[in-house]
Motif scaffolding. Structure first.
Motif, PDB file in Angstrom:
ATOM      1  N   GLY A  71     125.234  10.370   3.079  1.00 15.65           N
ATOM      2  CA  GLY A  71     126.625   9.976   2.891  1.00 15.65           C
ATOM      3  C   GLY A  71     126.824   9.143   1.639  1.00 15.65           C
ATOM      4  N   ARG A  72     125.883   8.239   1.384  1.00 14.78           N
ATOM      5  CA  ARG A  72     125.963   7.437   0.155  1.00 14.78           C
ATOM      6  C   ARG A  72     125.821   8.341  -1.080  1.00 14.78           C
ATOM      7  N   GLY A  73     124.940   9.331  -0.981  1.00 13.44           N
ATOM      8  CA  GLY A  73     124.786  10.276  -2.086  1.00 13.44           C
ATOM      9  C   GLY A  73     126.051  11.063  -2.349  1.00 13.44           C
ATOM     10  N   VAL A  74     126.750  11.456  -1.277  1.00 16.20           N
ATOM     11  CA  VAL A  74     128.012  12.184  -1.444  1.00 16.20           C
ATOM     12  C   VAL A  74     129.043  11.300  -2.130  1.00 16.20           C
ATOM     13  N   ILE A 114     143.481  15.052   4.126  1.00 12.66           N
ATOM     14  CA  ILE A 114     142.112  15.503   3.849  1.00 12.66           C
ATOM     15  C   ILE A 114     142.081  17.016   3.652  1.00 12.66           C
ATOM     16  N   ASP A 115     141.434  17.444   2.566  1.00 12.27           N
ATOM     17  CA  ASP A 115     141.230  18.877   2.319  1.00 12.27           C
ATOM     18  C   ASP A 115     139.931  19.379   2.922  1.00 12.27           C
ATOM     19  N   VAL A 116     138.903  18.550   2.923  1.00 14.85           N
ATOM     20  CA  VAL A 116     137.594  18.972   3.422  1.00 14.85           C
ATOM     21  C   VAL A 116     136.807  17.755   3.879  1.00 14.85           C
ATOM     22  N   CYS A 117     136.075  17.912   4.972  1.00 16.49           N
ATOM     23  CA  CYS A 117     135.170  16.876   5.471  1.00 16.49           C
ATOM     24  C   CYS A 117     133.734  17.284   5.180  1.00 16.49           C
ATOM     25  N   ILE A 118     132.970  16.384   4.589  1.00 21.90           N
ATOM     26  CA  ILE A 118     131.548  16.612   4.369  1.00 21.90           C
ATOM     27  C   ILE A 118     130.785  15.846   5.438  1.00 21.90           C
ATOM     28  N   LEU A 119     130.093  16.583   6.312  1.00 24.45           N
ATOM     29  CA  LEU A 119     129.396  15.988   7.443  1.00 24.45           C
ATOM     30  C   LEU A 119     127.972  15.623   7.024  1.00 24.45           C
ATOM     31  N   CYS A 120     127.623  14.354   7.185  1.00 29.74           N
ATOM     32  CA  CYS A 120     126.350  13.830   6.670  1.00 29.74           C
ATOM     33  C   CYS A 120     125.422  13.352   7.768  1.00 29.74           C
ATOM     34  N   GLY A 121     125.579  13.883   8.963  1.00 34.36           N
ATOM     35  CA  GLY A 121     124.686  13.528  10.058  1.00 34.36           C
ATOM     36  C   GLY A 121     123.411  14.345  10.024  1.00 34.36           C
ATOM     37  N   VAL A 129     138.585  14.461  -0.206  1.00 34.84           N
ATOM     38  CA  VAL A 129     137.347  14.587   0.560  1.00 34.84           C
ATOM     39  C   VAL A 129     137.184  13.415   1.523  1.00 34.84           C
ATOM     40  N   ALA A 130     136.715  13.725   2.733  1.00 38.31           N
ATOM     41  CA  ALA A 130     136.297  12.700   3.694  1.00 38.31           C
ATOM     42  C   ALA A 130     134.802  12.832   3.922  1.00 38.31           C
ATOM     43  N   ILE A 131     134.119  11.704   4.035  1.00 43.48           N
ATOM     44  CA  ILE A 131     132.697  11.667   4.352  1.00 43.48           C
ATOM     45  C   ILE A 131     132.551  11.246   5.806  1.00 43.48           C
ATOM     46  N   ILE A 132     131.811  12.032   6.588  1.00 36.33           N
ATOM     47  CA  ILE A 132     131.565  11.694   7.985  1.00 36.33           C
ATOM     48  C   ILE A 132     130.088  11.338   8.132  1.00 36.33           C
ATOM     49  N   GLY A 133     129.826  10.053   8.381  1.00 38.08           N
ATOM     50  CA  GLY A 133     128.457   9.555   8.453  1.00 38.08           C
ATOM     51  C   GLY A 133     128.053   8.928   7.129  1.00 38.08           C
TER      52      GLY A 133
END
Length: 323
Positions: free
Chosen positions: A13-16, A60-67, A4-8
């Motif tokens: 983002g901290r919660g993710v 990376i398998d999936v990006c979680i966008l946190c904007g 997993v990648a976190i964007i933002g």
């Protein structure tokens, strides 16, 4: 392991990052931010610049966008879905069809998978509205939010020119809720169901009237509600308004044979809105990766996803333990 990648890297983002640690089948590849990575204090994850994201494509398998939904996700989700499977929490309800269509086209053209508008509303509450209306078609659904801090509305406030910091509380009309549960039929407007209260720190107090007018007239956020705006100091905001509680209720009142009254109620009480929303995003990230492996490319919402795709347990375990 799901990579997993976190964007933002704000509250969501901290919660993710925290939620990933609770899922044994996931690993964090990195946190990608517009800030200088050396200035970002994470909880163990490595920070990278946004420019480095493309070079990590094979890791990376999936990006979680946190904007935020106001300005970030409408451009970021289509942009990164060109290269990655993505999850977002786009929550401007009126614009979800438009956002879905844009992301769906990109995902299908590039053979990626994206699940948009994931969280608890839109998200889990959307599912419960669907279940309730399907089970009791002769009925009425109402959704109430709060009392709590809305991340999306607070973010929209902070985007206004001249606003240094801001928090917005959504407050439900509890009198209306009790009347509905008692079986009363009410013709409700958006304004009848909720009140919005804003606490705003200004860069310059001389801008207060302009900013107040801009807030109460903001479409999709405040224009349809009674809204109260308080201008306060940063110290007062930090002391009294930095917790992130929230919650809400989906209430469906209906009838079956011979007007027998039935009530379906789904309720959330959250001490941390961003941490709970992040936990939902992480569960749907698992579903996103599974759909991508099955070559089910395109955009999806929570309404499209089989519940078992969220779980790290096998079908046999789920049938044995949950049915």
């Amino acid at each position: 392991m799901i990579k997993v990648a976190i964007i933002g890297y704000g509250n969501l983002g901290r919660g993710v990052e925290r939620a990933i640690k609770q899922n044994q089948d996931m690993v964090l590849v990195g946190i990608f931010t517009r800030r200088a990575p050396e200035t970002v204090e994470t909880e163990g994850g490595q920070a990278f610049t946004m420019d480095q994201l493309k070079s990590k494509k094979n890791e990376i398998d999936v990006c979680i966008l946190c904007g935020g939904s106001a300005t970030d996700l409408p451009t970021q989700t289509p942009e990164w879905t060109h290269l990655f499977n993505t999850i977002d929490s786009f929550d401007t309800h009126a614009k979800i069809p438009e956002h879905f269509a844009k992301v769906d086209q990109v995902a299908k053209e590039n053979q990626t998978t994206s699940i948009i508008s994931t969280g608890w509303d839109p998200g889990l509450f959307s599912l419960n509205r669907l279940y309730a209306q399907s089970i009791l078609p002769d009925g009425e659904t109402n959704t109430f939010w709060g009392k709590g801090v809305s991340q999306g509305h607070s973010d929209a406030l902070r985007r206004i020119d001249g606003v240094v910091d801001a928090v917005q509380y959504t407050i439900p009309n509890n009198e209306v809720i009790e009347k509905l549960k008692a079986g009363e039929t009410l013709q409700l407007t958006t304004r009848d169901k909720h009140f919005r209260e804003c606490f705003v720190v200004l860069e310059d107090e001389r801008d207060s009237q302009r900013i107040r007018e801009e807030i109460i007239s903001m479409p999709n956020y405040f224009a349809d509600y009674d809204t109260e705006v308080h201008f306060i100091s940063q110290a007062e905001l930090n002391q009294n308004h930095k917790a992130m509680p929230h919650g809400g209720t989906v209430l469906h009142t209906g009838t079956t044979h011979e007007n027998t009254k039935q009530v379906i109620e789904y309720k959330l009480q959250l001490e941390s809105n961003p941490e709970f929303t992040a936990s939902v995003l992480v569960a749907y990230a698992r579903a996103c990766v599974r759909l991508a492996k099955e070559k089910q490319f395109g955009a999806y919402t929570v309404l499209d996803i089989a519940p078992k795709y969220l779980s790290d347990r096998t079908d046999e375990e789920l049938r044995k333990e949950l049915l």
